[in-house]
Design a protein around this motif. Structure first.
Motif, PDB file in Angstrom:
ATOM      1  N   ALA A   4      59.656  27.188  31.303  1.00 27.68           N
ATOM      2  CA  ALA A   4      60.391  25.935  31.498  1.00 27.68           C
ATOM      3  C   ALA A   4      60.341  25.526  32.962  1.00 27.68           C
ATOM      4  N   LEU A   5      60.100  24.246  33.187  1.00 29.27           N
ATOM      5  CA  LEU A   5      60.206  23.673  34.526  1.00 29.27           C
ATOM      6  C   LEU A   5      61.596  23.079  34.689  1.00 29.27           C
ATOM      7  N   ILE A   6      62.282  23.472  35.776  1.00 28.46           N
ATOM      8  CA  ILE A   6      63.587  22.910  36.130  1.00 28.46           C
ATOM      9  C   ILE A   6      63.501  22.403  37.564  1.00 28.46           C
ATOM     10  N   ASN A   7      63.873  21.168  37.798  1.00 27.83           N
ATOM     11  CA  ASN A   7      64.000  20.686  39.170  1.00 27.83           C
ATOM     12  C   ASN A   7      65.181  19.743  39.265  1.00 27.83           C
ATOM     13  N   GLU A   8      65.774  19.693  40.451  1.00 26.71           N
ATOM     14  CA  GLU A   8      66.959  18.865  40.624  1.00 26.71           C
ATOM     15  C   GLU A   8      66.568  17.446  41.064  1.00 26.71           C
ATOM     16  N   PHE A   9      67.614  16.607  41.301  1.00 27.25           N
ATOM     17  CA  PHE A   9      67.384  15.168  41.448  1.00 27.25           C
ATOM     18  C   PHE A   9      66.556  14.819  42.680  1.00 27.25           C
ATOM     19  N   SER A  10      66.682  15.589  43.759  1.00 26.95           N
ATOM     20  CA  SER A  10      65.970  15.210  44.984  1.00 26.95           C
ATOM     21  C   SER A  10      64.457  15.325  44.823  1.00 26.95           C
ATOM     22  N   GLN A  11      64.029  16.138  43.873  1.00 23.81           N
ATOM     23  CA  GLN A  11      62.589  16.323  43.643  1.00 23.81           C
ATOM     24  C   GLN A  11      62.135  15.700  42.321  1.00 23.81           C
ATOM     25  N   ALA A  12      62.977  14.857  41.733  1.00 25.40           N
ATOM     26  CA  ALA A  12      62.606  14.190  40.485  1.00 25.40           C
ATOM     27  C   ALA A  12      61.306  13.402  40.595  1.00 25.40           C
ATOM     28  N   PRO A  13      61.036  12.739  41.727  1.00 21.75           N
ATOM     29  CA  PRO A  13      59.769  12.014  41.822  1.00 21.75           C
ATOM     30  C   PRO A  13      58.529  12.907  41.736  1.00 21.75           C
ATOM     31  N   LYS A  14      58.686  14.201  41.985  1.00 20.41           N
ATOM     32  CA  LYS A  14      57.544  15.121  41.916  1.00 20.41           C
ATOM     33  C   LYS A  14      57.444  15.837  40.574  1.00 20.41           C
ATOM     34  N   ASN A  15      58.386  15.566  39.661  1.00 22.89           N
ATOM     35  CA  ASN A  15      58.407  16.280  38.383  1.00 22.89           C
ATOM     36  C   ASN A  15      57.085  16.157  37.636  1.00 22.89           C
ATOM     37  N   ALA A  16      56.547  14.957  37.545  1.00 20.08           N
ATOM     38  CA  ALA A  16      55.301  14.750  36.795  1.00 20.08           C
ATOM     39  C   ALA A  16      54.145  15.507  37.438  1.00 20.08           C
ATOM     40  N   LEU A  17      54.092  15.519  38.758  1.00 20.69           N
ATOM     41  CA  LEU A  17      53.033  16.249  39.461  1.00 20.69           C
ATOM     42  C   LEU A  17      53.130  17.744  39.186  1.00 20.69           C
ATOM     43  N   THR A  81      61.410  26.835  39.018  1.00 20.28           N
ATOM     44  CA  THR A  81      62.403  25.922  39.565  1.00 20.28           C
ATOM     45  C   THR A  81      62.141  25.700  41.046  1.00 20.28           C
ATOM     46  N   GLY A  82      63.121  25.161  41.739  1.00 19.64           N
ATOM     47  CA  GLY A  82      62.972  24.883  43.152  1.00 19.64           C
ATOM     48  C   GLY A  82      63.808  23.691  43.551  1.00 19.64           C
ATOM     49  N   CYS A  83      63.769  23.395  44.838  1.00 19.76           N
ATOM     50  CA  CYS A  83      64.476  22.241  45.381  1.00 19.76           C
ATOM     51  C   CYS A  83      63.744  21.854  46.660  1.00 19.76           C
ATOM     52  N   GLY A  84      64.390  21.162  47.568  1.00 16.92           N
ATOM     53  CA  GLY A  84      63.701  20.751  48.783  1.00 16.92           C
ATOM     54  C   GLY A  84      63.152  21.912  49.582  1.00 16.92           C
ATOM     55  N   ILE A 116      55.320  43.342  41.164  1.00 17.46           N
ATOM     56  CA  ILE A 116      56.190  44.387  41.720  1.00 17.46           C
ATOM     57  C   ILE A 116      57.620  44.253  41.198  1.00 17.46           C
ATOM     58  N   ASN A 117      58.149  43.033  41.227  1.00 22.32           N
ATOM     59  CA  ASN A 117      59.553  42.822  40.868  1.00 22.32           C
ATOM     60  C   ASN A 117      59.748  42.448  39.405  1.00 22.32           C
ATOM     61  N   ALA A 118      58.658  42.051  38.740  1.00 26.95           N
ATOM     62  CA  ALA A 118      58.694  41.734  37.302  1.00 26.95           C
ATOM     63  C   ALA A 118      59.820  40.769  36.966  1.00 26.95           C
ATOM     64  N   GLY A 119      59.970  39.728  37.791  1.00 27.56           N
ATOM     65  CA  GLY A 119      61.037  38.760  37.578  1.00 27.56           C
ATOM     66  C   GLY A 119      60.692  37.730  36.527  1.00 27.56           C
ATOM     67  N   ASN A 120      61.633  36.821  36.303  1.00 25.68           N
ATOM     68  CA  ASN A 120      61.442  35.809  35.268  1.00 25.68           C
ATOM     69  C   ASN A 120      61.705  34.393  35.758  1.00 25.68           C
ATOM     70  N   CYS A 121      61.699  34.202  37.079  1.00 16.86           N
ATOM     71  CA  CYS A 121      62.000  32.879  37.627  1.00 16.86           C
ATOM     72  C   CYS A 121      61.398  32.774  39.025  1.00 16.86           C
ATOM     73  N   LEU A 122      60.801  31.630  39.325  1.00 17.63           N
ATOM     74  CA  LEU A 122      60.269  31.363  40.663  1.00 17.63           C
ATOM     75  C   LEU A 122      60.941  30.126  41.238  1.00 17.63           C
ATOM     76  N   SER A 123      61.347  30.205  42.504  1.00 16.23           N
ATOM     77  CA  SER A 123      61.873  29.042  43.210  1.00 16.23           C
ATOM     78  C   SER A 123      60.880  28.637  44.288  1.00 16.23           C
ATOM     79  N   ILE A 124      60.492  27.370  44.261  1.00 19.83           N
ATOM     80  CA  ILE A 124      59.435  26.861  45.138  1.00 19.83           C
ATOM     81  C   ILE A 124      59.993  25.710  45.968  1.00 19.83           C
ATOM     82  N   PRO A 125      59.650  25.628  47.268  1.00 17.60           N
ATOM     83  CA  PRO A 125      60.051  24.457  48.061  1.00 17.60           C
ATOM     84  C   PRO A 125      59.147  23.265  47.747  1.00 17.60           C
ATOM     85  N   TYR A 126      59.765  22.149  47.363  1.00 20.82           N
ATOM     86  CA  TYR A 126      58.989  20.966  46.996  1.00 20.82           C
ATOM     87  C   TYR A 126      59.088  19.844  48.023  1.00 20.82           C
ATOM     88  N   ALA A 127      59.785  20.097  49.140  1.00 20.20           N
ATOM     89  CA  ALA A 127      59.845  19.114  50.221  1.00 20.20           C
ATOM     90  C   ALA A 127      59.361  19.753  51.527  1.00 20.20           C
TER      91      ALA A 127
END
Length: 222
Positions: A4-17, A81-84, A116-127
């Protein structure tokens, strides 16, 4: 995996990309990608208070609520996921049990976190730092994250120890945190309801495998 892709309102314009690149990389590898993030069509203004009640604004604070419900309910297997800066979403997600979120700026981050960490979520800076060539970096991040099974270890001979440590960390987190239903109920209901956007709700309801969480979300929506 279902991602699942999750992003908040400040990065909504980049959602499609972001969604387009994630699908381009992950789907040929056999994964399914769903969009629970805010898109350009969801953005009414730059002011979170101006959003309608039936499609509220999501800030990085709410990304953790969304990720925890999707992952703990089995609706999805992985969240991007991610934010600015990526830092707020990282902090929000890691507050909740059942969510192991890593901070990812470059492809090596994604690969090492997955192995290494076998996690289930990535947070990426989109600004921050998201300039010329950002699409190439995203493509390489997703390729590094999803091309190989998670938790294979790096280097491979350290896999048993690394998997054991990831399991211990998850156990410690569950020991010090509330159970998810209790945690959700302890949060201001207005904040939780704000996290239940139409995009999120569609993904949650389609895949939720935990009746208790389904009832909790229905209770909040109702």
């Amino acid at each position: 995996m279902k991602i699942a892709l999750i992003n908040e309102f400040s990065q909504a314009p980049k959602n499609a990309l972001i969604l387009g690149i994630l699908k381009e990389v992950a789907e040929p590898l056999g994964h399914t990608v769903v969009n629970a993030g805010m898109s350009q069509t969801d953005v009414s203004s730059g002011n979170p208070g101006d959003y309608p009640a039936d499609n509220p604004c999501i800030t990085y604070v709410m990304t953790g609520i969304q990720a925890s419900l999707l992952l703990n309910s089995g609706a999805v297997d992985f969240v991007v996921t991610g934010c600015g800066t990526g830092q707020g979403a990282l902090l929000s997600c890691n507050m909740f049990p059942g969510v192991a979120c890593g901070y990812c700026v470059e492809p090596a981050d994604a690969y090492l976190f997955a192995q290494i960490n076998a996690g289930n979520c990535l947070s990426i800076p989109y600004a921050k730092g998201f300039g010329w060539g950002a699409d190439i970096n995203l493509r390489n991040i997703f390729t590094s994250a999803f091309s190989a099974p998670i938790g294979q270890g790096y280097p491979p001979e350290r896999r048993p120890q690394q998997n054991r440590n990831a399991g211990i960390l998850d156990g410690v987190k569950r020991a010090v945190a509330k159970e998810l239903p209790d945690a959700i109920r302890a949060i201001d209901p207005a904040i939780v309801r704000q996290a239940i956007t139409p995009n999120f709700l569609a993904v949650f309801r389609e895949g939720c495998k935990v009746p208790e969480l389904a009832e909790l979300v229905d209770e909040l929506v109702g």
